[in-house]
Design an enzyme around this catalytic site. Structure first.
Site, PDB file in Angstrom:
ATOM      1  N   ASP A 145      15.149  -9.232   0.146  1.00 50.36           N
ATOM      2  CA  ASP A 145      14.274  -8.800  -0.943  1.00 50.36           C
ATOM      3  C   ASP A 145      12.838  -9.166  -0.574  1.00 50.36           C
ATOM      4  O   ASP A 145      12.583 -10.268  -0.084  1.00 50.36           O
ATOM      5  CB  ASP A 145      14.687  -9.520  -2.239  1.00 50.36           C
ATOM      6  CG  ASP A 145      13.772  -9.137  -3.387  1.00 50.36           C
ATOM      7  OD1 ASP A 145      12.862  -9.918  -3.693  1.00 50.36           O
ATOM      8  OD2 ASP A 145      13.944  -8.024  -3.926  1.00 50.36           O
ATOM      9  N   ILE A 146      11.915  -8.242  -0.750  1.00 51.69           N
ATOM     10  CA  ILE A 146      10.502  -8.541  -0.477  1.00 51.69           C
ATOM     11  C   ILE A 146       9.889  -9.080  -1.762  1.00 51.69           C
ATOM     12  O   ILE A 146       9.859  -8.393  -2.774  1.00 51.69           O
ATOM     13  CB  ILE A 146       9.752  -7.268  -0.025  1.00 51.69           C
ATOM     14  CG1 ILE A 146      10.362  -6.732   1.268  1.00 51.69           C
ATOM     15  CG2 ILE A 146       8.261  -7.564   0.147  1.00 51.69           C
ATOM     16  CD1 ILE A 146      10.265  -7.664   2.449  1.00 51.69           C
TER      17      ILE A 146
ATOM     18  N   ASP B   9       1.268   5.302   1.965  1.00 51.31           N
ATOM     19  CA  ASP B   9      -0.088   5.528   1.453  1.00 51.31           C
ATOM     20  C   ASP B   9       0.030   5.756  -0.049  1.00 51.31           C
ATOM     21  O   ASP B   9       0.489   6.803  -0.490  1.00 51.31           O
ATOM     22  CB  ASP B   9      -0.698   6.751   2.153  1.00 51.31           C
ATOM     23  CG  ASP B   9      -2.146   6.997   1.741  1.00 51.31           C
ATOM     24  OD1 ASP B   9      -2.768   7.905   2.315  1.00 51.31           O
ATOM     25  OD2 ASP B   9      -2.634   6.288   0.831  1.00 51.31           O
TER      26      ASP B   9
ATOM     27  N   ASP C 118       7.096  -3.139  -6.204  1.00 48.65           N
ATOM     28  CA  ASP C 118       8.238  -3.965  -5.806  1.00 48.65           C
ATOM     29  C   ASP C 118       9.313  -3.101  -5.161  1.00 48.65           C
ATOM     30  O   ASP C 118       9.794  -3.374  -4.062  1.00 48.65           O
ATOM     31  CB  ASP C 118       8.801  -4.671  -7.051  1.00 48.65           C
ATOM     32  CG  ASP C 118       9.861  -5.689  -6.690  1.00 48.65           C
ATOM     33  OD1 ASP C 118      10.615  -6.092  -7.591  1.00 48.65           O
ATOM     34  OD2 ASP C 118       9.953  -6.076  -5.513  1.00 48.65           O
TER      35      ASP C 118
ATOM     36  N   GLU D 230      -8.985   6.432   7.438  1.00 48.99           N
ATOM     37  CA  GLU D 230      -8.091   7.508   6.979  1.00 48.99           C
ATOM     38  C   GLU D 230      -8.824   8.396   6.000  1.00 48.99           C
ATOM     39  O   GLU D 230      -8.671   9.599   5.965  1.00 48.99           O
ATOM     40  CB  GLU D 230      -6.859   6.898   6.318  1.00 48.99           C
ATOM     41  CG  GLU D 230      -5.780   7.909   5.915  1.00 48.99           C
ATOM     42  CD  GLU D 230      -5.991   8.556   4.544  1.00 48.99           C
ATOM     43  OE1 GLU D 230      -6.851   8.036   3.788  1.00 48.99           O
ATOM     44  OE2 GLU D 230      -5.358   9.563   4.247  1.00 48.99           O
ATOM     45  N   GLU D 231      -9.656   7.792   5.183  1.00 41.72           N
ATOM     46  CA  GLU D 231     -10.353   8.560   4.142  1.00 41.72           C
ATOM     47  C   GLU D 231     -11.360   9.546   4.713  1.00 41.72           C
ATOM     48  O   GLU D 231     -11.833  10.430   4.013  1.00 41.72           O
ATOM     49  CB  GLU D 231     -11.049   7.608   3.157  1.00 41.72           C
ATOM     50  CG  GLU D 231     -10.102   6.664   2.434  1.00 41.72           C
ATOM     51  CD  GLU D 231      -9.181   7.337   1.424  1.00 41.72           C
ATOM     52  OE1 GLU D 231      -9.206   8.581   1.334  1.00 41.72           O
ATOM     53  OE2 GLU D 231      -8.424   6.638   0.732  1.00 41.72           O
TER      54      GLU D 231
ATOM     55  N   HIS E  99      -2.892   3.004   5.917  1.00 41.82           N
ATOM     56  CA  HIS E  99      -4.335   2.913   6.168  1.00 41.82           C
ATOM     57  C   HIS E  99      -4.906   1.792   5.320  1.00 41.82           C
ATOM     58  O   HIS E  99      -4.511   1.595   4.158  1.00 41.82           O
ATOM     59  CB  HIS E  99      -5.042   4.247   5.921  1.00 41.82           C
ATOM     60  CG  HIS E  99      -5.261   4.651   4.498  1.00 41.82           C
ATOM     61  ND1 HIS E  99      -6.344   4.242   3.748  1.00 41.82           N
ATOM     62  CD2 HIS E  99      -4.531   5.463   3.687  1.00 41.82           C
ATOM     63  CE1 HIS E  99      -6.280   4.787   2.542  1.00 41.82           C
ATOM     64  NE2 HIS E  99      -5.199   5.523   2.486  1.00 41.82           N
TER      65      HIS E  99
HETATM   66  N1  DTR Z   1      -4.756  11.489   1.154  1.00 45.22           N
HETATM   67  C1  DTR Z   1      -4.357  10.200   0.608  1.00 45.22           C
HETATM   68  C2  DTR Z   1      -3.711  10.326  -0.745  1.00 45.22           C
HETATM   69  C3  DTR Z   1      -2.661  11.373  -0.829  1.00 45.22           C
HETATM   70  C4  DTR Z   1      -2.738  12.487  -1.586  1.00 45.22           C
HETATM   71  N2  DTR Z   1      -1.535  13.188  -1.481  1.00 45.22           N
HETATM   72  C5  DTR Z   1      -0.731  12.506  -0.659  1.00 45.22           C
HETATM   73  C6  DTR Z   1       0.577  12.763  -0.235  1.00 45.22           C
HETATM   74  C7  DTR Z   1       1.177  11.872   0.649  1.00 45.22           C
HETATM   75  C8  DTR Z   1       0.486  10.757   1.120  1.00 45.22           C
HETATM   76  C9  DTR Z   1      -0.839  10.490   0.693  1.00 45.22           C
HETATM   77  C10 DTR Z   1      -1.401  11.372  -0.206  1.00 45.22           C
HETATM   78  C11 DTR Z   1      -5.556   9.312   0.466  1.00 45.22           C
HETATM   79  O1  DTR Z   1      -6.442   9.662  -0.328  1.00 45.22           O
HETATM   80  O2  DTR Z   1      -5.588   8.283   1.110  1.00 45.22           O
HETATM   81 ZN    ZN Z   2      -7.564   8.012  -0.459  1.00 47.49          ZN
HETATM   82 ZN    ZN Z   3      -4.597   6.713   0.957  1.00 46.28          ZN
HETATM   83 CA    CA Z   4      11.661  -7.167  -4.685  1.00 42.15          CA
END
Ligand code: DTR
Ligand code: ZN
Ligand code: ZN
Ligand code: CA
Length: 433
Positions: A38-39, A195, A297, A166-167, A120
């Site tokens: 369990d985490i 994510d 969780d 990532e953004e 990310h």
């Molecule tokens: N692009 C990601 C958020 C995000 C939006 N739709 C999905 C689907 C699957 C994974 C991530 C996402 C962000 O803004 O970091």
């Molecule tokens: Zn984002």
């Molecule tokens: Zn994201």
């Molecule tokens: Ca847990």
């Protein structure tokens, strides 16, 4: 608990007894793939608090090119270095600023079969990015730390990653994949992406990419009785995309962003229909208060389940496993019941790290108390009751210091439901010496 009930319980325990399964040691059994631990949610949330503090101390964000991002990388790296990982920082440039990926390898495992899990770590400039994507970063970090705590010895080589920028368009993960030699790419058996896994109005979405990875996540959620949906918008929207583009099997989990939860989804998962899964997506209110603890969780535990399962992890060298798979009903708010395994043919005492894998199916698992009872009757508490643990099922691994107990004899798993309503049964359990 009044004394009469306690006395009655004692008698009932003797009367009901347990199903005796004389489990013969699984000699030369294949290495058992043990259930993931369990985490602890508290640990995951502690990482989120640290990331929040970092953002607050650095202009309110953890964005690419800002001090808050580098401080986030340094925090995560420090935890991993202390836990025995081999870490490296991969630098790149984007939009005129230096970016950083953090790669952490768990020593051991087959170098030709690399299982990766990543998230990310950067936020947008407008906020702390606690759900997006402190949640995924913290869930992956705590799973990595659990690997270290368990001294996991998986068949595959485990590699964890925290991506920069990532953004800005999956810049860090694309840089990593583009700079991974083709020979090394072919060794990556799968990449798991996390994510946004703690959205305040959560959905439970599983990426519909690699079928084996998808099934691994769906099996986990089925095991805890939570329905899932396929993530249909994820393609190209997060760090799994660069891996998928070069043919590496990918998968992942997502709890939703700007889209509104439908009424059917609210029926299924709870929460608020017509409201975004995350109203603070890419906003300054994406702070530590922008997290649903149950979702965080469950998803953190799902990450560990996938790493243990897909990594074919074993935490002990192949040993003897003693198992009882007979179902034993647990009476609602009633007497304790037991399930027995007979250990024979061993010498000496049990180990200080006796592994106890339990699989108890029970709605509102907070009702359930679990004990391991040694052949001489000594009880070792595995799980206490909890008035606020409303989650279902106890599928967990416990480690007991049983070094004072002779190994041979009838070991029992004792289960008792101590609160009315919600019932269940012992599905199976096993001892690993
Ligand atoms: N692009 C990601 C958020 C995000 C939006 N739709 C999905 C689907 C699957 C994974 C991530 C996402 C962000 O803004 O970091
Ligand atoms: Zn984002
Ligand atoms: Zn994201
Ligand atoms: Ca847990």
């Amino acid at each position: 608990m009044n004394l009469f009930r306690r006395a009655a319980v004692g008698a009932a325990t003797l009367a009901i007894g347990g199903l005796l399964a004389t489990a013969t040691p699984s000699a030369a059994a294949p290495s058992p793939t043990l259930a993931a631990p369990d985490i602890p949610l508290a640990n995951v949330k502690a990482h989120l608090s640290q990331l929040q503090s970092i953002a607050s101390a650095n202009g309110g964000n953890r964005a690419h090119g800002r001090a808050g991002y580098k401080a986030s990388i340094d925090y995560v790296k420090g935890k991993l270095d202390a836990a025995g990982f081999t870490t490296r920082i991969q630098q790149f440039t984007s939009s005129g600023a230096t970016g950083y990926n953090l790669i952490a390898d768990w020593p051991g495992g087959d170098a030709d079969q690399v299982l990766m899990a990543g998230a990310h770590l950067d936020s947008v400039a407008s906020g702390a990015g606690i759900n997006d994507n402190g949640s995924g970063s913290a869930g992956v970090l705590e799973t990595a730390l659990a690997v270290s705590r368990a001294q996991l010895q998986p068949t595959k080589h485990l590699r964890f990653a925290w991506w920069g920028a990532e953004e800005l368009g999956m810049v860090g993960s694309r840089y990593y994949v583009n700079n991974l030699p083709a020979a090394d790419r072919s060794k990556v058996s799968g990449y798991l992406n996390f994510d946004m896994i703690g959205s305040p109005n959560p959905g439970y979405f599983v990426y519909d990419d690699d079928p084996t990875i998808e099934k691994t996540f769906k099996d986990y959620y089925t095991g805890i009785g939570v329905p899932t949906e396929i993530e249909t918008e994820g393609d190209g929207r997060s760090d799994h995309a660069p891996f998928k583009n070069v043919g590496i099997p990918v998968g992942g989990l997502f709890t939703g962003a700007e889209r509104a939860k439908s009424s059917a989804q609210a029926q299924k998962w709870g929460g608020t229909a017509g409201q975004a899964f995350d109203r603070c997506y890419h906003s300054s209110c994406d702070t530590t208060s922008n997290i649903n603890d149950t979702a965080l969780d469950r998803n953190s535990d799902a990450i560990a389940h996938a790493v243990w399962t897909l990594g074919a992890g074993t935490t002990v060298p192949p040993g003897d496993v003693y198992e009882n798979t007979a179902d034993v009903a647990i009476p609602d708010n009633g007497a304790a019941v037991t399930s027995t395994v007979n250990v024979a043919g061993r010498t000496g005492n049990a180990p200080a790290t006796l592994k106890v894998d339990v699989d108890v199916r029970h709605t509102w698992r907070g009702d359930v108390v679990l004990d391991l009872v040694a052949p001489d009757g000594t009880a070792y508490r595995l799980k206490n009751s909890s008035s606020n643990d409303s989650a279902d099922n106890v599928i967990a691994t416990y480690t007991v210091n049983a070094s004072s107990e002779p190994a041979n004899g009838a070991w029992k798993l004792r289960a008792q439901d101590v609160a009315s309503q919600d019932t269940g049964y012992i599905n199976s359990w096993k001892l690993t010496f």
